[in-house]
Motif scaffolding. Structure first.
Motif, PDB file in Angstrom:
ATOM      1  N   VAL A  22       0.847  -1.203   0.000  1.00  0.00           N
ATOM      2  CA  VAL A  22       0.000   0.000   0.000  1.00  0.00           C
ATOM      3  C   VAL A  22       0.874   1.242   0.000  1.00  0.00           C
ATOM      4  O   VAL A  22       0.661   2.172  -0.794  1.00  0.00           O
ATOM      5  N   MET A  23       1.872   1.260   0.852  1.00  0.00           N
ATOM      6  CA  MET A  23       2.732   2.440   0.952  1.00  0.00           C
ATOM      7  C   MET A  23       3.543   2.674  -0.322  1.00  0.00           C
ATOM      8  O   MET A  23       3.953   3.806  -0.595  1.00  0.00           O
ATOM      9  N   ALA A  24       3.750   1.632  -1.117  1.00  0.00           N
ATOM     10  CA  ALA A  24       4.500   1.767  -2.372  1.00  0.00           C
ATOM     11  C   ALA A  24       3.647   2.303  -3.520  1.00  0.00           C
ATOM     12  O   ALA A  24       4.192   2.681  -4.565  1.00  0.00           O
ATOM     13  N   LEU A  25       2.335   2.347  -3.338  1.00  0.00           N
ATOM     14  CA  LEU A  25       1.465   2.883  -4.390  1.00  0.00           C
ATOM     15  C   LEU A  25       1.762   4.365  -4.613  1.00  0.00           C
ATOM     16  O   LEU A  25       1.863   5.135  -3.651  1.00  0.00           O
ATOM     17  N   ALA A  26       1.882   4.750  -5.868  1.00  0.00           N
ATOM     18  CA  ALA A  26       2.222   6.142  -6.198  1.00  0.00           C
ATOM     19  C   ALA A  26       1.193   7.134  -5.659  1.00  0.00           C
ATOM     20  O   ALA A  26       1.541   8.242  -5.251  1.00  0.00           O
ATOM     21  N   GLU A  27      -0.077   6.725  -5.628  1.00  0.00           N
ATOM     22  CA  GLU A  27      -1.152   7.623  -5.202  1.00  0.00           C
ATOM     23  C   GLU A  27      -1.289   7.706  -3.685  1.00  0.00           C
ATOM     24  O   GLU A  27      -2.050   8.527  -3.174  1.00  0.00           O
ATOM     25  N   PHE A  28      -0.588   6.847  -2.954  1.00  0.00           N
ATOM     26  CA  PHE A  28      -0.754   6.787  -1.504  1.00  0.00           C
ATOM     27  C   PHE A  28       0.050   7.889  -0.829  1.00  0.00           C
ATOM     28  O   PHE A  28       1.234   8.070  -1.112  1.00  0.00           O
ATOM     29  N   GLU A  29      -0.604   8.618   0.090  1.00  0.00           N
ATOM     30  CA  GLU A  29       0.029   9.786   0.702  1.00  0.00           C
ATOM     31  C   GLU A  29      -0.028   9.805   2.229  1.00  0.00           C
ATOM     32  O   GLU A  29       0.378  10.777   2.843  1.00  0.00           O
ATOM     33  N   ASP A  30      -0.531   8.766   2.862  1.00  0.00           N
ATOM     34  CA  ASP A  30      -0.702   8.788   4.315  1.00  0.00           C
ATOM     35  C   ASP A  30       0.563   8.306   5.028  1.00  0.00           C
ATOM     36  O   ASP A  30       1.504   7.826   4.401  1.00  0.00           O
ATOM     37  N   GLU A  31       0.572   8.442   6.333  1.00  0.00           N
ATOM     38  CA  GLU A  31       1.729   8.057   7.133  1.00  0.00           C
ATOM     39  C   GLU A  31       1.627   6.601   7.571  1.00  0.00           C
ATOM     40  O   GLU A  31       0.542   6.105   7.884  1.00  0.00           O
ATOM     41  N   ALA A  32       2.756   5.925   7.611  1.00  0.00           N
ATOM     42  CA  ALA A  32       2.815   4.493   7.929  1.00  0.00           C
ATOM     43  C   ALA A  32       2.206   4.172   9.287  1.00  0.00           C
ATOM     44  O   ALA A  32       1.477   3.189   9.438  1.00  0.00           O
ATOM     45  N   GLU A  33       2.475   4.986  10.271  1.00  0.00           N
ATOM     46  CA  GLU A  33       2.015   4.700  11.633  1.00  0.00           C
ATOM     47  C   GLU A  33       0.499   4.824  11.817  1.00  0.00           C
ATOM     48  O   GLU A  33      -0.032   4.429  12.842  1.00  0.00           O
ATOM     49  N   LYS A  34      -0.185   5.317  10.826  1.00  0.00           N
ATOM     50  CA  LYS A  34      -1.639   5.432  10.921  1.00  0.00           C
ATOM     51  C   LYS A  34      -2.360   4.131  10.538  1.00  0.00           C
ATOM     52  O   LYS A  34      -3.565   4.036  10.672  1.00  0.00           O
ATOM     53  N   SER A  35      -1.615   3.154  10.046  1.00  0.00           N
ATOM     54  CA  SER A  35      -2.242   1.882   9.668  1.00  0.00           C
ATOM     55  C   SER A  35      -2.386   0.997  10.901  1.00  0.00           C
ATOM     56  O   SER A  35      -1.713   1.175  11.898  1.00  0.00           O
ATOM     57  N   GLY A  36      -3.294   0.053  10.794  1.00  0.00           N
ATOM     58  CA  GLY A  36      -3.531  -0.903  11.867  1.00  0.00           C
ATOM     59  C   GLY A  36      -4.142  -2.157  11.295  1.00  0.00           C
ATOM     60  O   GLY A  36      -4.479  -2.233  10.105  1.00  0.00           O
ATOM     61  N   GLU A  37      -4.303  -3.156  12.144  1.00  0.00           N
ATOM     62  CA  GLU A  37      -4.814  -4.445  11.679  1.00  0.00           C
ATOM     63  C   GLU A  37      -6.201  -4.337  11.058  1.00  0.00           C
ATOM     64  O   GLU A  37      -6.465  -4.932  10.022  1.00  0.00           O
TER      65      GLU A  37
END
Length: 64
Positions: free
Chosen positions: A34-49
């Protein structure tokens, strides 16, 4: 795109990785994809299970 855009992310993942089954992707790898998607702009620490689970479920549905 942000973590909460689970359907949009799932569609982008399906287009970016047509050769990968969403059923075989673990959450650690899914997060990186997800983080490698060109359109993705959010921060890694905001993800969760729960967020990753929603993305994976949408990806599975998108694939069907």
């Amino acid at each position: 795109m942000n973590w909460t855009d689970s359907l949009e992310i799932a569609i982008a993942l399906d287009e970016a990785h047509p050769d990968i089954s969403p059923l075989t992707v673990g959450f650690v790898d899914l997060r990186e994809m997800v983080m490698a998607l060109a359109e993705f702009e959010d921060e890694a620490e905001k993800s969760g299970e729960k967020i990753l689970e929603a993305i994976q479920m949408n990806w599975i549905e998108e694939r069907e």
